[in-house]
Motif scaffolding. Structure first.
Motif, PDB file in Angstrom:
ATOM      1  N   PHE A   1     -29.755 -19.608 -30.937  1.00  0.00           N
ATOM      2  CA  PHE A   1     -29.232 -20.534 -29.942  1.00  0.00           C
ATOM      3  C   PHE A   1     -28.604 -19.726 -28.817  1.00  0.00           C
ATOM      4  CE2 PHE A   1     -29.329 -23.096 -33.781  1.00  0.00           C
ATOM      5  CZ  PHE A   1     -29.871 -24.287 -33.318  1.00  0.00           C
ATOM      6  N   THR A   2     -29.218 -19.747 -27.671  1.00  0.00           N
ATOM      7  CA  THR A   2     -28.683 -19.047 -26.504  1.00  0.00           C
ATOM      8  C   THR A   2     -28.322 -20.088 -25.460  1.00  0.00           C
ATOM      9  OG1 THR A   2     -30.029 -17.082 -26.919  1.00  0.00           O
ATOM     10  CG2 THR A   2     -29.161 -17.360 -24.705  1.00  0.00           C
ATOM     11  N   GLU A   3     -27.062 -20.179 -25.152  1.00  0.00           N
ATOM     12  CA  GLU A   3     -26.598 -21.181 -24.197  1.00  0.00           C
ATOM     13  C   GLU A   3     -26.929 -20.750 -22.776  1.00  0.00           C
ATOM     14  OE1 GLU A   3     -22.433 -23.399 -22.852  1.00  0.00           O
ATOM     15  OE2 GLU A   3     -22.430 -21.866 -24.420  1.00  0.00           O
ATOM     16  N   VAL A   4     -27.576 -21.621 -22.028  1.00  0.00           N
ATOM     17  CA  VAL A   4     -27.848 -21.339 -20.623  1.00  0.00           C
ATOM     18  C   VAL A   4     -26.520 -21.179 -19.898  1.00  0.00           C
ATOM     19  CG1 VAL A   4     -28.808 -22.266 -18.481  1.00  0.00           C
ATOM     20  CG2 VAL A   4     -30.072 -22.522 -20.630  1.00  0.00           C
ATOM     21  N   GLY A   5     -26.421 -20.110 -19.124  1.00  0.00           N
ATOM     22  CA  GLY A   5     -25.173 -19.794 -18.444  1.00  0.00           C
ATOM     23  C   GLY A   5     -24.351 -18.736 -19.153  1.00  0.00           C
ATOM     24  N   ARG A   6     -24.733 -18.402 -20.391  1.00  0.00           N
ATOM     25  CA  ARG A   6     -24.008 -17.367 -21.133  1.00  0.00           C
ATOM     26  C   ARG A   6     -24.218 -16.007 -20.482  1.00  0.00           C
ATOM     27  NH1 ARG A   6     -25.552 -15.033 -27.091  1.00  0.00           N
ATOM     28  NH2 ARG A   6     -23.721 -13.689 -27.377  1.00  0.00           N
ATOM     29  N   ARG A   7     -23.144 -15.248 -20.377  1.00  0.00           N
ATOM     30  CA  ARG A   7     -23.192 -13.914 -19.797  1.00  0.00           C
ATOM     31  C   ARG A   7     -22.997 -12.879 -20.900  1.00  0.00           C
ATOM     32  NH1 ARG A   7     -22.290 -13.558 -14.356  1.00  0.00           N
ATOM     33  NH2 ARG A   7     -20.973 -11.703 -14.552  1.00  0.00           N
ATOM     34  N   VAL A   8     -23.848 -11.848 -20.920  1.00  0.00           N
ATOM     35  CA  VAL A   8     -23.773 -10.809 -21.942  1.00  0.00           C
ATOM     36  C   VAL A   8     -23.879  -9.437 -21.275  1.00  0.00           C
ATOM     37  CG1 VAL A   8     -24.731 -12.261 -23.770  1.00  0.00           C
ATOM     38  CG2 VAL A   8     -26.277 -10.916 -22.333  1.00  0.00           C
ATOM     39  N   TYR A   9     -23.463  -8.415 -22.010  1.00  0.00           N
ATOM     40  CA  TYR A   9     -23.574  -7.046 -21.512  1.00  0.00           C
ATOM     41  C   TYR A   9     -25.040  -6.624 -21.465  1.00  0.00           C
ATOM     42  CZ  TYR A   9     -18.525  -6.435 -21.964  1.00  0.00           C
ATOM     43  OH  TYR A   9     -17.171  -6.552 -21.823  1.00  0.00           O
ATOM     44  N   THR A  10     -25.318  -5.694 -20.566  1.00  0.00           N
ATOM     45  CA  THR A  10     -26.701  -5.241 -20.394  1.00  0.00           C
ATOM     46  C   THR A  10     -27.122  -4.214 -21.435  1.00  0.00           C
ATOM     47  OG1 THR A  10     -25.915  -3.562 -18.837  1.00  0.00           O
ATOM     48  CG2 THR A  10     -26.710  -5.639 -17.897  1.00  0.00           C
ATOM     49  N   HIS A  11     -26.189  -3.409 -21.949  1.00  0.00           N
ATOM     50  CA  HIS A  11     -26.556  -2.246 -22.754  1.00  0.00           C
ATOM     51  C   HIS A  11     -26.971  -2.581 -24.180  1.00  0.00           C
ATOM     52  CE1 HIS A  11     -22.400  -2.937 -23.983  1.00  0.00           C
ATOM     53  NE2 HIS A  11     -22.650  -2.219 -25.059  1.00  0.00           N
ATOM     54  N   CYS A  12     -26.667  -3.803 -24.649  1.00  0.00           N
ATOM     55  CA  CYS A  12     -26.914  -4.117 -26.062  1.00  0.00           C
ATOM     56  C   CYS A  12     -27.786  -5.352 -26.253  1.00  0.00           C
ATOM     57  CB  CYS A  12     -25.588  -4.280 -26.805  1.00  0.00           C
ATOM     58  SG  CYS A  12     -24.492  -5.543 -26.117  1.00  0.00           S
ATOM     59  N   THR A  13     -28.526  -5.732 -25.221  1.00  0.00           N
ATOM     60  CA  THR A  13     -29.444  -6.874 -25.325  1.00  0.00           C
ATOM     61  C   THR A  13     -30.825  -6.464 -24.823  1.00  0.00           C
ATOM     62  OG1 THR A  13     -28.770  -7.648 -23.125  1.00  0.00           O
ATOM     63  CG2 THR A  13     -27.621  -8.599 -25.027  1.00  0.00           C
ATOM     64  N   GLY A  14     -31.847  -7.126 -25.353  1.00  0.00           N
ATOM     65  CA  GLY A  14     -33.197  -6.820 -24.898  1.00  0.00           C
ATOM     66  C   GLY A  14     -33.385  -7.124 -23.423  1.00  0.00           C
ATOM     67  N   VAL A  15     -32.946  -8.317 -23.004  1.00  0.00           N
ATOM     68  CA  VAL A  15     -33.092  -8.680 -21.590  1.00  0.00           C
ATOM     69  C   VAL A  15     -32.239  -7.774 -20.721  1.00  0.00           C
ATOM     70  CG1 VAL A  15     -33.801 -11.079 -21.928  1.00  0.00           C
ATOM     71  CG2 VAL A  15     -31.354 -10.512 -21.912  1.00  0.00           C
ATOM     72  N   GLY A  16     -31.060  -7.394 -21.223  1.00  0.00           N
ATOM     73  CA  GLY A  16     -30.180  -6.528 -20.444  1.00  0.00           C
ATOM     74  C   GLY A  16     -30.786  -5.161 -20.219  1.00  0.00           C
ATOM     75  N   LYS A  17     -31.304  -4.554 -21.279  1.00  0.00           N
ATOM     76  CA  LYS A  17     -31.917  -3.227 -21.130  1.00  0.00           C
ATOM     77  C   LYS A  17     -33.174  -3.297 -20.260  1.00  0.00           C
ATOM     78  CE  LYS A  17     -31.979  -2.402 -25.598  1.00  0.00           C
ATOM     79  NZ  LYS A  17     -32.219  -1.678 -26.875  1.00  0.00           N
ATOM     80  N   MET A  18     -33.881  -4.426 -20.333  1.00  0.00           N
ATOM     81  CA  MET A  18     -35.077  -4.566 -19.523  1.00  0.00           C
ATOM     82  C   MET A  18     -34.738  -4.621 -18.038  1.00  0.00           C
ATOM     83  SD  MET A  18     -38.410  -4.712 -19.927  1.00  0.00           S
ATOM     84  CE  MET A  18     -38.502  -3.605 -18.502  1.00  0.00           C
ATOM     85  N   VAL A  19     -33.688  -5.371 -17.675  1.00  0.00           N
ATOM     86  CA  VAL A  19     -33.339  -5.423 -16.249  1.00  0.00           C
ATOM     87  C   VAL A  19     -32.752  -4.096 -15.793  1.00  0.00           C
ATOM     88  CG1 VAL A  19     -33.016  -7.929 -16.254  1.00  0.00           C
ATOM     89  CG2 VAL A  19     -31.038  -6.457 -16.620  1.00  0.00           C
ATOM     90  N   LEU A  20     -32.044  -3.389 -16.670  1.00  0.00           N
ATOM     91  CA  LEU A  20     -31.547  -2.064 -16.285  1.00  0.00           C
ATOM     92  C   LEU A  20     -32.697  -1.110 -15.993  1.00  0.00           C
ATOM     93  CD1 LEU A  20     -28.551  -1.372 -18.729  1.00  0.00           C
ATOM     94  CD2 LEU A  20     -28.462  -2.113 -16.332  1.00  0.00           C
ATOM     95  N   ALA A  21     -33.792  -1.272 -16.721  1.00  0.00           N
ATOM     96  CA  ALA A  21     -34.956  -0.411 -16.509  1.00  0.00           C
ATOM     97  C   ALA A  21     -35.592  -0.627 -15.145  1.00  0.00           C
ATOM     98  CB  ALA A  21     -35.988  -0.640 -17.613  1.00  0.00           C
ATOM     99  N   GLU A  22     -35.260  -1.744 -14.495  1.00  0.00           N
ATOM    100  CA  GLU A  22     -35.777  -2.024 -13.155  1.00  0.00           C
ATOM    101  C   GLU A  22     -34.894  -1.405 -12.078  1.00  0.00           C
ATOM    102  OE1 GLU A  22     -38.749  -4.211 -12.566  1.00  0.00           O
ATOM    103  OE2 GLU A  22     -38.824  -3.299 -14.557  1.00  0.00           O
TER     104      GLU A  22
END
Length: 249
Positions: A125-146
């Motif tokens: 369950f991922t709430e829309v609007g939830r903010r998470v750190y970039t370094h420990c999430t798949g989506v976070g690491k993916m955007v950092l790679a950009e």
């Protein structure tokens, strides 16, 4: 930077907002002038207009920072992107059987803008609007790679790298090493780094207004590496479809 096809003053104002974003959200006039290759009086005039409209603020230190009106614009843009992407996420959830998410970077964190749930009773369950750190999430690491390596260092330098689990990356050099691998392979994996027992595969959404990633996640017992290998072609296909719709908009 300005492409010469529009109104010059508008191009320049947008350039300044993008430069401030690249510099971490605030900058001195001299920094803006150097980055934009424009004279200080021109920068001052443009920034005065942006401040007057609420798109920038001047701090007591005389530096400029992004203004509060941008928050409303960003939230609205995120909702619109999420709404247009949701049918594609529903397709992913339906065909892969696991939860699908769309997230983008926002003020040094990642915010989820759309989600479609798995049909399983045990699901993410991922709430829309939830903010998470970039370094420990798949989506976070993916955007950092950009982003450039120095920008990655700046981001984690500002917000830190608190461990969500014992598997979270907590060293910036280790993070950059993994980001190098992500750039080469074209996808990111969160293997229990945000939540123990959960695995996530994420791919980039090209041509989004800000670095954006599409992911599928679920219990590691179901979302195995074999699952990911089979799911990645569909993830890339859906990400490309979302990207084309953004370009056509």
């Amino acid at each position: 930077m300005a492409n010469g096809t529009g109104v010059q003053s508008v191009d320049r104002a947008i350039d300044l907002l993008e430069i401030m974003t690249d510099l971490g959200g605030d900058a001195a006039l001299s920094e803006l002038a150097a980055a934009a290759n424009l004279p200080l009086p021109t920068i001052h005039r443009l920034m005065r207009t942006l401040v007057g409209r609420g798109y920038a603020r001047q701090l007591p230190s005389r530096r400029y920072t992004l203004g509060p009106r941008l928050i409303r614009l960003g939230e609205s843009a995120g909702r619109q992107l999420g709404a247009s992407a949701r049918p594609h996420l529903e397709r992913l959830a339906r065909e892969l059987g696991e939860s699908a998410n769309l997230a983008m970077i926002d003020r040094d964190m990642v915010v989820y803008v759309a989600q479609a749930s798995s049909s399983y009773s045990m699901r993410m369950f991922t709430e829309v609007g939830r903010r998470v750190y970039t370094h420990c999430t798949g989506v976070g690491k993916m955007v950092l790679a950009e982003l450039p390596d120095q920008t990655v260092r700046d981001i984690v330098g500002r917000v830190g790298m608190p461990p969500a689990t014992d598997l979270s990356i907590t060293d910036v050099d280790d993070l950059l090493k993994e980001i190098g691998t992500i750039r080469e392979q074209g996808y990111a994996v969160d293997d229990g780094e945000q939540e123990i027992g959960v695995r996530c595969f994420a791919v980039p959404v090209k041509d989004a207004p800000t670095p954006t990633a599409l992911s599928v996640s679920g219990p590691a017992a179901r979302v195995t590496y074999e699952f990911g290998e089979a799911a990645l072609p569909l993830l890339h296909e859906v990400a490309d479809t979302i990207s084309k719709e953004l370009l056509a908009a």
